[in-house]
Scaffold this motif. Structure first.
Motif, mmCIF file in Angstrom:
data_model
loop_
_atom_site.group_PDB
_atom_site.id
_atom_site.type_symbol
_atom_site.label_atom_id
_atom_site.label_comp_id
_atom_site.label_asym_id
_atom_site.label_seq_id
_atom_site.Cartn_x
_atom_site.Cartn_y
_atom_site.Cartn_z
ATOM 1 N N PRO A 1 23.536 78.754 88.211
ATOM 2 C CA PRO A 1 24.648 79.488 89.344
ATOM 3 C C PRO A 1 24.576 80.849 88.987
ATOM 4 C CG PRO A 1 25.279 77.509 87.592
ATOM 5 C CD PRO A 1 24.073 77.976 87.141
ATOM 6 N N LEU A 2 24.695 81.540 90.020
ATOM 7 C CA LEU A 2 24.567 83.016 90.051
ATOM 8 C C LEU A 2 25.738 83.554 89.294
ATOM 9 C CD1 LEU A 2 23.053 83.957 93.382
ATOM 10 C CD2 LEU A 2 22.434 85.003 91.409
ATOM 11 N N SER A 3 27.015 82.558 89.264
ATOM 12 C CA SER A 3 28.336 83.112 88.570
ATOM 13 C C SER A 3 27.903 83.339 87.274
ATOM 14 C CB SER A 3 29.509 82.462 89.042
ATOM 15 O OG SER A 3 29.171 80.740 88.569
ATOM 16 N N SER A 4 27.040 82.903 86.749
ATOM 17 C CA SER A 4 26.706 83.161 85.194
ATOM 18 C C SER A 4 25.834 84.284 84.926
ATOM 19 C CB SER A 4 26.124 81.660 84.727
ATOM 20 O OG SER A 4 24.785 81.541 85.150
ATOM 21 N N VAL A 5 25.304 84.865 85.853
ATOM 22 C CA VAL A 5 24.532 85.893 85.916
ATOM 23 C C VAL A 5 24.997 87.404 86.029
ATOM 24 C CG1 VAL A 5 22.324 86.815 86.959
ATOM 25 C CG2 VAL A 5 22.426 84.256 86.621
ATOM 26 N N THR A 6 24.692 88.297 85.439
ATOM 27 C CA THR A 6 25.089 89.690 85.595
ATOM 28 C C THR A 6 23.880 90.572 85.420
ATOM 29 O OG1 THR A 6 25.803 90.014 83.201
ATOM 30 C CG2 THR A 6 27.472 89.796 85.018
ATOM 31 N N LEU A 7 23.830 91.615 85.902
ATOM 32 C CA LEU A 7 22.921 92.945 85.980
ATOM 33 C C LEU A 7 23.355 93.935 85.518
ATOM 34 C CD1 LEU A 7 21.281 92.417 89.457
ATOM 35 C CD2 LEU A 7 20.262 91.728 87.437
ATOM 36 N N ARG A 8 22.826 95.059 84.587
ATOM 37 C CA ARG A 8 23.285 96.134 84.452
ATOM 38 C C ARG A 8 22.231 97.247 84.662
ATOM 39 N NH1 ARG A 8 25.354 95.230 78.222
ATOM 40 N NH2 ARG A 8 27.147 93.690 78.698
ATOM 41 N N VAL B 1 16.391 97.567 84.415
ATOM 42 C CA VAL B 1 17.513 96.988 84.628
ATOM 43 C C VAL B 1 17.543 95.591 84.249
ATOM 44 C CG1 VAL B 1 18.851 95.954 86.685
ATOM 45 C CG2 VAL B 1 17.261 97.752 87.084
ATOM 46 N N THR B 2 18.827 95.486 83.333
ATOM 47 C CA THR B 2 18.809 94.244 82.262
ATOM 48 C C THR B 2 19.522 93.176 82.966
ATOM 49 O OG1 THR B 2 20.639 95.520 81.333
ATOM 50 C CG2 THR B 2 18.607 95.444 80.103
ATOM 51 N N LEU B 3 19.128 92.057 82.744
ATOM 52 C CA LEU B 3 19.628 90.909 83.221
ATOM 53 C C LEU B 3 20.248 89.833 82.122
ATOM 54 C CD1 LEU B 3 19.931 88.734 85.778
ATOM 55 C CD2 LEU B 3 17.575 87.798 85.009
ATOM 56 N N TYR B 4 21.611 89.262 82.225
ATOM 57 C CA TYR B 4 22.126 88.594 81.429
ATOM 58 C C TYR B 4 22.733 87.199 81.937
ATOM 59 C CZ TYR B 4 22.428 93.146 79.407
ATOM 60 O OH TYR B 4 22.284 94.467 78.945
ATOM 61 N N LEU B 5 22.771 86.173 81.108
ATOM 62 C CA LEU B 5 22.908 84.821 81.379
ATOM 63 C C LEU B 5 24.103 84.447 80.507
ATOM 64 C CD1 LEU B 5 22.492 82.359 83.174
ATOM 65 C CD2 LEU B 5 20.963 81.333 81.271
ATOM 66 N N ASN B 6 25.244 84.335 81.003
ATOM 67 C CA ASN B 6 26.484 84.034 80.293
ATOM 68 C C ASN B 6 26.658 85.097 79.246
ATOM 69 O OD1 ASN B 6 27.121 81.592 81.721
ATOM 70 N ND2 ASN B 6 25.558 80.364 80.592
ATOM 71 N N GLY B 7 26.365 86.099 79.633
ATOM 72 C CA GLY B 7 26.726 87.332 78.803
ATOM 73 C C GLY B 7 25.490 87.794 77.766
ATOM 74 N N SER B 8 24.423 86.691 77.515
ATOM 75 C CA SER B 8 23.408 87.038 76.865
ATOM 76 C C SER B 8 22.185 87.643 77.479
ATOM 77 C CB SER B 8 23.010 85.802 76.203
ATOM 78 O OG SER B 8 24.061 85.075 75.319
ATOM 79 N N LEU B 9 21.505 88.752 76.939
ATOM 80 C CA LEU B 9 20.313 89.330 77.504
ATOM 81 C C LEU B 9 19.190 88.168 77.734
ATOM 82 C CD1 LEU B 9 19.253 91.983 78.490
ATOM 83 C CD2 LEU B 9 18.475 92.312 75.916
ATOM 84 N N VAL B 10 18.692 88.096 78.781
ATOM 85 C CA VAL B 10 17.441 87.266 79.061
ATOM 86 C C VAL B 10 16.272 88.086 79.648
ATOM 87 C CG1 VAL B 10 18.884 85.244 79.128
ATOM 88 C CG2 VAL B 10 18.535 86.406 81.182
ATOM 89 N N TRP B 11 16.549 89.231 79.910
ATOM 90 C CA TRP B 11 15.408 89.855 80.846
ATOM 91 C C TRP B 11 15.865 91.443 80.667
ATOM 92 C CZ3 TRP B 11 10.743 89.214 82.929
ATOM 93 C CH2 TRP B 11 10.237 90.446 83.411
ATOM 94 N N GLY B 12 14.639 92.153 80.244
ATOM 95 C CA GLY B 12 14.871 93.592 80.421
ATOM 96 C C GLY B 12 15.173 94.083 78.912
ATOM 97 N N VAL B 13 15.097 95.470 78.891
ATOM 98 C CA VAL B 13 15.269 96.226 77.658
ATOM 99 C C VAL B 13 16.444 97.032 77.745
ATOM 100 C CG1 VAL B 13 14.126 97.775 75.723
ATOM 101 C CG2 VAL B 13 12.776 96.058 77.010
ATOM 102 N N GLU B 14 17.419 97.102 76.717
ATOM 103 C CA GLU B 14 18.521 97.823 77.034
ATOM 104 C C GLU B 14 18.085 99.344 76.186
ATOM 105 O OE1 GLU B 14 21.459 95.671 74.574
ATOM 106 O OE2 GLU B 14 22.322 94.732 76.647
ATOM 107 N N PRO B 15 18.647 100.342 76.813
ATOM 108 C CA PRO B 15 18.514 101.557 76.116
ATOM 109 C C PRO B 15 19.317 101.757 74.823
ATOM 110 C CG PRO B 15 20.337 101.644 77.981
ATOM 111 C CD PRO B 15 19.848 100.557 78.207
ATOM 112 N N THR B 16 18.440 102.365 73.687
ATOM 113 C CA THR B 16 18.877 102.434 72.500
ATOM 114 C C THR B 16 19.423 103.884 72.140
ATOM 115 O OG1 THR B 16 16.654 102.678 71.700
ATOM 116 C CG2 THR B 16 17.667 100.617 71.941
#
Length: 204
Positions: free
Chosen positions: A84-91, A189-204
């Motif tokens: 469900p796309l409602s469970s996905v977010t991008l940053r 560009v990072t991708l999250y499923l239900n708030g958990s990171l599943v794709w990409g690398v966050e800046p540190t």
């Protein structure tokens, strides 16, 4: 896409615009993050990293500075279950070097309809590499699901200052300099499923 191009703001229902009305102080953000009111900078990596989800974009402007930061996404499901796309977010991570100038998000086109695309600006408690803020893109229930082997279709977005002031792309973590305008996997560009990171690398 050149920095001077302006989209047709009067295109009506085809476009969604979200403004960041104010920036909270760093101290207040830090306090809020303790109580969970602000998303953490570092998302947890999902235990099911093999969800099959990934994000591609073809939004690569070829100059600096830019008045608009364009990003044309597609989310691909290479897994075995519908998501469900409602469970996905991008940053999309960026540096706002002029916080007094309101940031604006626009959805110019989406195969799943811009009315089903949501966005919010989230300033970080402390700056990280090439970012002191991100725009989090989400989806309503009406956006539906991505079946295995399918994609969300194109989601055309951009962010800009309300005054259209220039943005230094050298300080934008999620900006990719590639004028080919061909869809490619992106790790910034990072991708999250239900708030958990599943794709990409966050800046540190």
């Amino acid at each position: 896409m050149q920095s001077g191009r302006l989209s047709e703001l009067g295109s009506g229902a085809a476009m969604t615009v979200v403004k960041r009305l104010a920036r909270l102080s760093a101290g207040l953000l830090a306090a809020l993050s303790v109580f969970g009111a602000v998303p953490a900078v570092q998302g947890g990596v999902a235990s099911a990293a093999e969800t099959g989800l990934k994000v591609q974009d073809r939004s690569h402007d070829n100059g600096n500075p830019q008045t608009n930061l364009y990003a044309l996404y597609q989310i691909i499901n290479n897994g075995t279950a519908s998501v469900p796309l409602s469970s996905v977010t991008l940053r999309y991570w960026f540096t706002d070097d002029n916080p007094a100038d309101v940031m604006v998000f626009g959805c110019d086109f989406a195969q799943l309809a811009c009315a089903n695309v949501t966005a919010k600006f989230v300033p970080l408690p402390s700056p990280v590499t090439k970012a002191n803020e991100y725009v989090e893109i989400g989806f309503t229930d009406a956006a539906g699901s991505i079946a295995p082997g399918q994609s969300s279709g194109e989601i055309a977005t951009r962010i800009w200052h309300d005054s259209f002031a220039p943005i230094n792309t050298d300080e934008v973590y999620s900006f990719i300099l590639d004028p080919s305008f061909v869809y490619k996997d992106t790790q910034t560009v990072t991708l999250y499923l239900n708030g958990s990171l599943v794709w990409g690398v966050e800046p540190t």
